[in-house]
Design an enzyme around this catalytic site. Sequence first.
Site, PDB file in Angstrom:
ATOM      1  N   ASN A 134      11.092   9.950 -16.731  1.00 58.76           N
ATOM      2  CA  ASN A 134      10.960  11.293 -16.157  1.00 58.76           C
ATOM      3  C   ASN A 134      10.307  12.176 -17.222  1.00 58.76           C
ATOM      4  OD1 ASN A 134      11.227  13.841 -15.111  1.00 58.76           O
ATOM      5  ND2 ASN A 134      13.480  13.862 -15.138  1.00 58.76           N
ATOM      6  N   TRP A 135       9.028  12.444 -17.010  1.00 59.52           N
ATOM      7  CA  TRP A 135       8.287  13.201 -18.033  1.00 59.52           C
ATOM      8  C   TRP A 135       8.598  14.689 -18.004  1.00 59.52           C
ATOM      9  CZ3 TRP A 135       2.551  11.034 -17.936  1.00 59.52           C
ATOM     10  CH2 TRP A 135       2.581   9.669 -18.247  1.00 59.52           C
ATOM     11  N   LYS A 136       9.296  15.127 -16.963  1.00 59.47           N
ATOM     12  CA  LYS A 136       9.630  16.549 -16.810  1.00 59.47           C
ATOM     13  C   LYS A 136       8.358  17.404 -16.908  1.00 59.47           C
ATOM     14  CE  LYS A 136      14.283  15.506 -18.305  1.00 59.47           C
ATOM     15  NZ  LYS A 136      15.526  15.918 -18.909  1.00 59.47           N
ATOM     16  N   HIS A 145      17.827  16.321  -9.476  1.00 58.39           N
ATOM     17  CA  HIS A 145      18.036  16.326 -10.932  1.00 58.39           C
ATOM     18  C   HIS A 145      18.846  17.558 -11.331  1.00 58.39           C
ATOM     19  CE1 HIS A 145      17.260  16.434 -15.217  1.00 58.39           C
ATOM     20  NE2 HIS A 145      16.937  15.168 -15.125  1.00 58.39           N
ATOM     21  N   GLU A 148      18.566  19.567 -13.673  1.00 58.39           N
ATOM     22  CA  GLU A 148      17.752  20.736 -14.035  1.00 58.39           C
ATOM     23  C   GLU A 148      17.301  21.494 -12.793  1.00 58.39           C
ATOM     24  OE1 GLU A 148      15.037  18.569 -16.506  1.00 58.39           O
ATOM     25  OE2 GLU A 148      16.625  18.284 -18.005  1.00 58.39           O
ATOM     26  N   GLU A 178      23.652  10.839 -14.397  1.00 56.07           N
ATOM     27  CA  GLU A 178      23.200  11.580 -15.578  1.00 56.07           C
ATOM     28  C   GLU A 178      24.219  12.672 -15.899  1.00 56.07           C
ATOM     29  OE1 GLU A 178      18.620  11.133 -15.990  1.00 56.07           O
ATOM     30  OE2 GLU A 178      19.040  12.967 -14.902  1.00 56.07           O
ATOM     31  N   GLY A 192      19.227  15.445 -23.013  1.00 55.37           N
ATOM     32  CA  GLY A 192      18.497  16.146 -24.063  1.00 55.37           C
ATOM     33  C   GLY A 192      19.346  16.564 -25.250  1.00 55.37           C
ATOM     34  N   SER A 207      19.922  10.970 -22.792  1.00 50.55           N
ATOM     35  CA  SER A 207      19.747  10.553 -24.187  1.00 50.55           C
ATOM     36  C   SER A 207      19.666   9.033 -24.358  1.00 50.55           C
ATOM     37  CB  SER A 207      20.841  11.140 -25.070  1.00 50.55           C
ATOM     38  OG  SER A 207      20.775  12.568 -25.056  1.00 50.55           O
ATOM     39  N   GLY A 225      14.363  10.436 -20.177  1.00 54.29           N
ATOM     40  CA  GLY A 225      13.634  11.686 -20.317  1.00 54.29           C
ATOM     41  C   GLY A 225      12.777  11.668 -21.576  1.00 54.29           C
ATOM     42  N   GLY A 226      13.250  12.320 -22.626  1.00 54.72           N
ATOM     43  CA  GLY A 226      12.473  12.505 -23.854  1.00 54.72           C
ATOM     44  C   GLY A 226      11.805  11.241 -24.386  1.00 54.72           C
TER      45      GLY A 226
HETATM   46  P1  13P Z   1      16.813  12.777 -21.872  1.00 50.81           P
HETATM   47  O1  13P Z   1      16.553  11.287 -21.891  1.00 50.81           O
HETATM   48  O2  13P Z   1      15.758  13.573 -22.538  1.00 50.81           O
HETATM   49  O3  13P Z   1      18.210  13.101 -22.309  1.00 50.81           O
HETATM   50  O4  13P Z   1      16.714  13.224 -20.321  1.00 50.81           O
HETATM   51  C1  13P Z   1      17.392  12.492 -19.363  1.00 50.81           C
HETATM   52  C2  13P Z   1      16.961  12.946 -18.026  1.00 50.81           C
HETATM   53  O5  13P Z   1      17.237  14.066 -17.616  1.00 50.81           O
HETATM   54  C3  13P Z   1      16.173  12.015 -17.201  1.00 50.81           C
HETATM   55  O6  13P Z   1      16.034  12.480 -15.900  1.00 50.81           O
END
Ligand code: 13P
Length: 255
Positions: free
Chosen positions: A9-11, A94, A96, A166, A172, A213, A234-235
């Site tokens: 997930n590149w956000k 998600h 967010e 999640e 994050g 994470s 994510g990251g």
């Molecule tokens: P991180 O891997 O950056 O913690 O993000 C997880 C995430 O929200 C994937 O959708």
Amino acid sequence: MRKPFVAGNWKMHGTVEEARHRVWDMLQPLQEINQVERVLCPPFTALLAVANMLMGTDIGLGAQNMHWEEEGAYTGEISPRMVAEFARYVILGHSERRKFFGETDETVRKKVRAALDHDLVPIVCVGETIGERETGLTDPVVQRQVLAALADVRPEEVARVIIAYEPVWAIGTGLTPTPEEANRVHGQVIRAVLARRFGEEAAQQVRILYGGSVKPHNAAGFFAQPDIDGALVGGASLIPEAFVAIVRAAAEAKA
Ligand code: 13P
């Protein structure tokens, strides 16, 4: 029997040019790890460019959100028909989106239904906040989110749905539950509630990912757990070597 699944997930990161570079740097090694279902979820603006690069490979493409209506006066929104032109997967609910954009169990339910109606594979995100965790509400919150999101899903469709657990406090932050704790939620909360709602056989087919994470150094620990079928990253999915290392860890752990 459940094919391992790892999605990035590149956000809200990167231009089209940056997306192209990132895909270029991971494409060759990713293609070699075909025991794992691999999916990239770039921002909407990069979907076309990434779709073109993935053509002829078995690497999947996903969007990060969508509206549930086919079309209409919804300024700034993207419909399931539009997503389905490029992508086969869509991340829904998600945390967010729930936190910053007013997404609710109700909107997630509509989006999941719309995704299935358009032959998209929904990746449905659930997870408790730190406050809910500290007050012992993890299990009821996760149960409620799963049941609400899948309220309109029929038993014969549920195997197409992917759930991502999640924990909000793990996203994050570099913090994670232990693999055993995450596995407990996957097995005894999520898969258990799916079994009650859709039957044991159907529940056994649903892939349940861990997200929050996930990094190359901790991925293998999660993938060693029996009810963790993969990851939503994510990251680390923005860094080609890191994402490839996580996909490889999934292939090795589930071999
Ligand atoms: P991180 O891997 O950056 O913690 O993000 C997880 C995430 O929200 C994937 O959708």
